[in-house]
Write an enzyme that holds these catalytic residues in place. Structure first.
Site, PDB file in Angstrom:
ATOM      1  N   THR A 184       1.182  -1.281  -0.040  1.00 36.05           N
ATOM      2  CA  THR A 184       0.211   0.047  -0.195  1.00 36.05           C
ATOM      3  C   THR A 184       0.803   1.088   0.341  1.00 36.05           C
ATOM      4  O   THR A 184       0.953   2.075  -0.711  1.00 36.05           O
ATOM      5  CB  THR A 184      -0.617  -0.316   0.909  1.00 36.05           C
ATOM      6  OG1 THR A 184      -1.634  -1.128   1.659  1.00 36.05           O
ATOM      7  CG2 THR A 184      -1.799   0.687   0.979  1.00 36.05           C
ATOM      8  N   ARG A 185       1.950   1.689   0.902  1.00 32.06           N
ATOM      9  CA  ARG A 185       2.783   2.335   0.883  1.00 32.06           C
ATOM     10  C   ARG A 185       3.218   3.105  -0.848  1.00 32.06           C
ATOM     11  O   ARG A 185       4.427   3.940  -0.264  1.00 32.06           O
ATOM     12  CB  ARG A 185       3.463   2.345   2.050  1.00 32.06           C
ATOM     13  CG  ARG A 185       3.264   2.261   3.192  1.00 32.06           C
ATOM     14  CD  ARG A 185       3.918   2.138   4.687  1.00 32.06           C
ATOM     15  NE  ARG A 185       3.951   1.289   5.397  1.00 32.06           N
ATOM     16  CZ  ARG A 185       4.803   1.305   5.738  1.00 32.06           C
ATOM     17  NH1 ARG A 185       6.337   1.824   6.128  1.00 32.06           N
ATOM     18  NH2 ARG A 185       5.822  -0.554   5.813  1.00 32.06           N
ATOM     19  N   MET A 186       3.989   2.150  -1.208  1.00 36.64           N
ATOM     20  CA  MET A 186       4.898   2.113  -2.457  1.00 36.64           C
ATOM     21  C   MET A 186       3.314   3.291  -3.671  1.00 36.64           C
ATOM     22  O   MET A 186       4.364   3.435  -4.351  1.00 36.64           O
ATOM     23  CB  MET A 186       4.831   1.016  -3.101  1.00 36.64           C
ATOM     24  CG  MET A 186       5.410  -0.790  -2.514  1.00 36.64           C
ATOM     25  SD  MET A 186       7.139   0.609  -2.011  1.00 36.64           S
ATOM     26  CE  MET A 186       8.031   0.371  -4.065  1.00 36.64           C
TER      27      MET A 186
END
Length: 243
Positions: A14-16
């Site tokens: 998700t944090r990409m």
């Protein structure tokens, strides 16, 4: 002793800030998971099992050139649950199982060879690769017995006491297990933790309770255990890979 490799590649990342599966993000033009697969294959394992989940078909297509077995984790209920999905592929295998992360491309063949040799020399049923970090926040901590090779406890940051959080030695997420011990213990773990997930590290707790030897092998290069969770970490990994 035969070797099998399980590579964790089910995460969404998700944090990409991208729809692309995390393990397919490229470092210097090459997907992260390919670095891990190439290193794993250099160990000449009997089997490689790739745990897929988020956009599983895309990950399978991207790794179709490799000799591997893809095992689907759906839904995704934690690291222990991920490894459970490899049980069928390894049902007749009684050697050693190396567990790698598909988003950690910096671990070297030499370190893995040293980990395997250490594991065998200590007659351990399980060995965790560790590193000392200046800032270990967010990582699981490895608690040793009187500074020996023997591990007493591996605790997730969320579940750690203040005293345990002061420990700088962290769990890399890279492990070597004797296969029968691993899959027997996986059948006993529960979701009684802060995340309500099956933690792979709970396998170690079961080993401890039954008196089995669990050891820790520390790499001298913490960069090797860097996992890629953000675009910034990807850039950092790219720079290290170019050295």
């Amino acid at each position: 002793m035969g070797l099998a490799v399980i590579i964790m590649a089910a995460g969404k990342g998700t944090r990409m800030h991208s729809d692309l599966p995390k393990v397919l993000h490229r470092a210097n033009g090459k997907p992260l998971v390919e670095y891990v697969l190439d290193t794993a294959n250099a160990l000449d394992p009997e089997k490689v099992v790739l745990i897929v989940g988020h956009q599983a078909e895309q990950v399978k297509q991207a790794t179709a050139g490799y000799a591997l077995i893809a095992a689907l984790q759906e839904p995704q209920l934690g690291t222990g649950h991920a490894v459970m999905q490899a049980k069928e592929a390894l049902k007749n295998f009684d050697g050693e199982v190396l567990i790698l992360s598909g988003d950690a491309p910096l671990v070297t063949l030499r370190s893995l060879q040293e980990l395997i040799a250490f594991h065998r020399s200590r007659s351990a049923v399980a060995t965790v690769l560790t590193a000392d970090l200046a800032d270990p926040s967010g990582y699981g901590r490895v608690i040793r017995h009187n500074n020996s090779d023997i591990v007493l406890k591996i605790v997730e940051h969320k579940d750690a006491t203040e005293e345990e959080r002061a420990v700088s030695e962290i769990n890399s997420g890279i492990y070597l297990f004797d296969a029968p011990v691993l899959f027997t213990a996986l059948g006993e773990i529960t979701t009684n933790n802060a995340q309500n997930e099956y933690y792979l590290t709970d396998v170690f707790s079961i080993c401890f309770k039954s008196g089995k030897r669990v050891c820790a092998f520390k790499t001298g290069n913490p960069d090797e255990i860097l996992g890629i969770n953000t675009p910034e970490q990807l850039k950092e990994a790219e720079a290290i890979l170019l050295k």
